[in-house]
Design a protein around this motif. Structure first.
Motif, PDB file in Angstrom:
ATOM      1  N   PHE A 186       0.795  -1.232   0.000  1.00  8.77           N
ATOM      2  CA  PHE A 186       0.000   0.000   0.000  1.00  8.77           C
ATOM      3  C   PHE A 186       0.827   1.282   0.000  1.00  8.77           C
ATOM      4  O   PHE A 186       0.259   2.373   0.033  1.00  8.77           O
ATOM      5  CB  PHE A 186      -0.948   0.006   1.200  1.00  8.77           C
ATOM      6  N   LEU A 187       2.155   1.169  -0.042  1.00  8.06           N
ATOM      7  CA  LEU A 187       2.978   2.377   0.027  1.00  8.06           C
ATOM      8  C   LEU A 187       2.698   3.340  -1.126  1.00  8.06           C
ATOM      9  O   LEU A 187       2.568   4.552  -0.916  1.00  8.06           O
ATOM     10  CB  LEU A 187       4.465   1.999   0.028  1.00  8.06           C
ATOM     11  N   LEU A 188       2.612   2.830  -2.344  1.00  4.70           N
ATOM     12  CA  LEU A 188       2.422   3.720  -3.494  1.00  4.70           C
ATOM     13  C   LEU A 188       1.069   4.412  -3.441  1.00  4.70           C
ATOM     14  O   LEU A 188       0.954   5.611  -3.725  1.00  4.70           O
ATOM     15  CB  LEU A 188       2.569   2.933  -4.796  1.00  4.70           C
TER      16      LEU A 188
ATOM     17  N   GLY B  96       3.856  10.608 -10.217  1.00  7.12           N
ATOM     18  CA  GLY B  96       4.911  10.297  -9.254  1.00  7.12           C
ATOM     19  C   GLY B  96       6.004   9.453  -9.874  1.00  7.12           C
ATOM     20  O   GLY B  96       7.198   9.687  -9.640  1.00  7.12           O
ATOM     21  N   TRP B  97       5.611   8.468 -10.705  1.00  6.30           N
ATOM     22  CA  TRP B  97       6.600   7.618 -11.364  1.00  6.30           C
ATOM     23  C   TRP B  97       7.443   8.431 -12.348  1.00  6.30           C
ATOM     24  O   TRP B  97       8.666   8.247 -12.435  1.00  6.30           O
ATOM     25  CB  TRP B  97       5.914   6.469 -12.097  1.00  6.30           C
TER      26      TRP B  97
ATOM     27  N   LEU C  81       6.178  15.468  -3.251  1.00  9.27           N
ATOM     28  CA  LEU C  81       7.087  14.889  -2.268  1.00  9.27           C
ATOM     29  C   LEU C  81       6.605  13.538  -1.742  1.00  9.27           C
ATOM     30  O   LEU C  81       7.390  12.595  -1.627  1.00  9.27           O
ATOM     31  CB  LEU C  81       7.271  15.855  -1.093  1.00  9.27           C
ATOM     32  N   SER C  82       5.321  13.438  -1.418  1.00 12.65           N
ATOM     33  CA  SER C  82       4.830  12.192  -0.820  1.00 12.65           C
ATOM     34  C   SER C  82       4.832  11.051  -1.823  1.00 12.65           C
ATOM     35  O   SER C  82       5.133   9.903  -1.475  1.00 12.65           O
ATOM     36  CB  SER C  82       3.422  12.400  -0.247  1.00 12.65           C
TER      37      SER C  82
ATOM     38  N   ALA D  45       7.011   7.728  -1.518  1.00 15.81           N
ATOM     39  CA  ALA D  45       6.406   6.396  -1.541  1.00 15.81           C
ATOM     40  C   ALA D  45       7.201   5.458  -2.448  1.00 15.81           C
ATOM     41  O   ALA D  45       7.432   4.292  -2.101  1.00 15.81           O
ATOM     42  CB  ALA D  45       4.961   6.488  -2.018  1.00 15.81           C
ATOM     43  N   TYR D  46       7.628   5.945  -3.616  1.00  9.12           N
ATOM     44  CA  TYR D  46       8.457   5.116  -4.493  1.00  9.12           C
ATOM     45  C   TYR D  46       9.800   4.812  -3.826  1.00  9.12           C
ATOM     46  O   TYR D  46      10.355   3.714  -3.972  1.00  9.12           O
ATOM     47  CB  TYR D  46       8.672   5.805  -5.836  1.00  9.12           C
ATOM     48  N   ASP D  47      10.325   5.768  -3.088  1.00 15.33           N
ATOM     49  CA  ASP D  47      11.561   5.559  -2.330  1.00 15.33           C
ATOM     50  C   ASP D  47      11.369   4.450  -1.288  1.00 15.33           C
ATOM     51  O   ASP D  47      12.132   3.481  -1.228  1.00 15.33           O
ATOM     52  CB  ASP D  47      11.959   6.888  -1.670  1.00 15.33           C
TER      53      ASP D  47
END
Length: 437
Positions: free
Chosen positions: A73-75, A222-223, A352-353, A357-359
């Motif tokens: 669920f991070l992404l 984000g990607w 940023l978020s 999340a990808y990080d």
């Protein structure tokens, strides 16, 4: 002629620096509270499983139940945190963690806890963390500005790591004194307090997001932001390997080496404590040091993370292992602050978020696999060879990252950092200011 009486002495009011504004102070205080509770609760959950008659495999299942939804669920959590006010996402995640840990505590205290119930509640906690982490990182980075951002990040990490060390020690003592159920209950209360603090965060300085677009569009944006920056995706790919092999070495091989060759759990606890102290030392260092080529310095500081695996492979005596762990703690913290500073400088605030999340996703996705394969790798190659392999992989992927020009050449741009908008500063601060929870 009488001399007029001197006015009564009034002590000078303590004033915080400008970079420690209201949002930053609330975020740091809340992080200290949650880390005090969570690090003890992680130990308590394992002992709760064992007290119900479970074995090491059951402890692993409960741990995996928390880790899996965190990765899954991070992404989505990052996209939600860039779409909704971040503090509301953080408070909702804290509320979910509070409820899940509270129910876990009740089950343990009443003696009715079943394995599937503990796995379900751990999964709920991992889900909450998946939504919390990207929102928290984005909120922290938007709460500071000016030349002292590195100092702000270093102090935040020092407070967080110090609370983690204290929470683990306090939690272990409380488990022995009153049992794991009460430690879980305290963790639930800590989430409630932290959520209340985060409810007072001011998001007025953050521009409102334009409506529409949908979740999938947010994830694609984000990607695109993530993939368009070679320094970003290359270091995340590096840490996918680093986190995986360090996790396998320290959570699987380390306790076995300590039990069989170093004298048991006590020397391993000493080595882990030395690592924790090292992170505090690294944070103190980074409060004063502002390396110009921050990613180059940070990446060079990843090489020493291979030393603990090598020390376990030898194995070094307890004193040598503790010294190696201390050094790796220092250098990891140098990297963490440099990484957070680079993200703060380079990534647009409104993304940023999602980038965070990808990080998080990239850095943790291989950890469940590596810990699951650690046992078979030991059987196939031998423990010593597996540990040398862990050390070699860290050196190899870190050397490869240094081939990326942006990693070597990205520099601190003070004027751009100083110009970045941040949370409004309270009236009782003194002046303006200047990443691994």
């Amino acid at each position: 002629m009488t001399t007029p009486a001197a006015p009564p002495h009034s002590p000078r009011r303590l004033r915080r620096p400008a970079w420690a504004g209201r949002n930053y102070t609330l975020l740091t205080a809340a992080a200290v509270v949650t880390n005090l509770g969570t690090h003890g609760a992680l130990i308590a959950a394992a002992f709760a499983v064992l007290e119900t008659g479970g074995d090491g495999g059951d402890v692993g299942l409960v741990t995996a139940a928390r880790t899996l939804p965190l990765v899954l669920f991070l992404l989505i959590g990052g996209a939600v945190a860039d779409r909704l006010p971040r503090h509301r996402v953080m408070v909702a995640a804290n509320a979910l963690n509070c409820v899940s840990q509270g129910l876990f505590a009740v089950l343990v205290l009443t003696g009715d806890a079943l394995l599937w119930q503990m796995m379900l509640l751990s999964a709920l906690g991992g889900t909450g963390q998946a939504f919390f982490n990207p929102a928290a990182e984005g909120m922290l980075m938007s709460s500071v500005s000016g030349e002292q951002v590195s100092r702000a990040f270093a102090l935040f990490r020092m407070a967080m790591n110090g609370a983690g060390i204290g929470g683990a020690a306090l939690g272990g003592a409380m488990i022995a004194a009153v049992g794991p159920g009460w430690v879980l209950a305290i963790d639930a209360a800590a989430f409630a307090v932290a959520g209340a603090l985060r409810a007072f965060l001011d998001v007025g300085h953050i521009a409102k997001r334009a409506p529409g677009g949908g979740l999938l569009k947010d994830l694609r944006e984000g990607w695109t932001e993530f993939a368009s920056r070679p320094w970003l995706w290359s270091i995340v790919a590096q840490f996918a390997v680093v986190v995986a092999v360090v996790g396998a070495a320290e959570s699987v091989y380390g306790p076995l080496v300590a039990q069989e060759q170093l004298g048991g759990a006590r020397p391993w606890g000493l080595a882990l404590a030395a690592f924790g102290v090292g992170t505090l030392g690294g944070a103190v260092l980074m409060m004063r040091w502002k390396p110009r080529r921050m990613l180059l310095v940070g990446t060079l500081c990843v090489f020493p993370l291979a030393l603990p695996s090598a020390a376990l492979a030898v194995p070094l005596p307890v004193g040598g292992l503790a010294a190696v762990m201390f050094l790796s703690g220092v250098t990891l913290e140098v990297f963490g602050v440099a990484w957070m500073t680079a993200l703060h400088q380079e990534i647009p605030e409104e993304k940023l978020s999602r980038v965070s999340a990808y990080d998080w996703f990239g850095s943790t996705a291989m950890l469940p696999v590596s810990t699951a394969l650690a046992g078979p790798a030991e059987s196939l190659f031998g423990r010593q060879t597996a540990l040398w392999g862990c050390a070699g992989l860290i050196v190899l992927v870190t050397a490869l990252v240094l081939l990326v020009p942006d990693v070597r050449n990205l520099t601190r741009r003070t004027k751009e950092i100083a110009a970045r908008p941040a949370a409004p500063v309270s009236a009782d601060t003194e002046g303006p200011v200047g990443r691994l929870g």
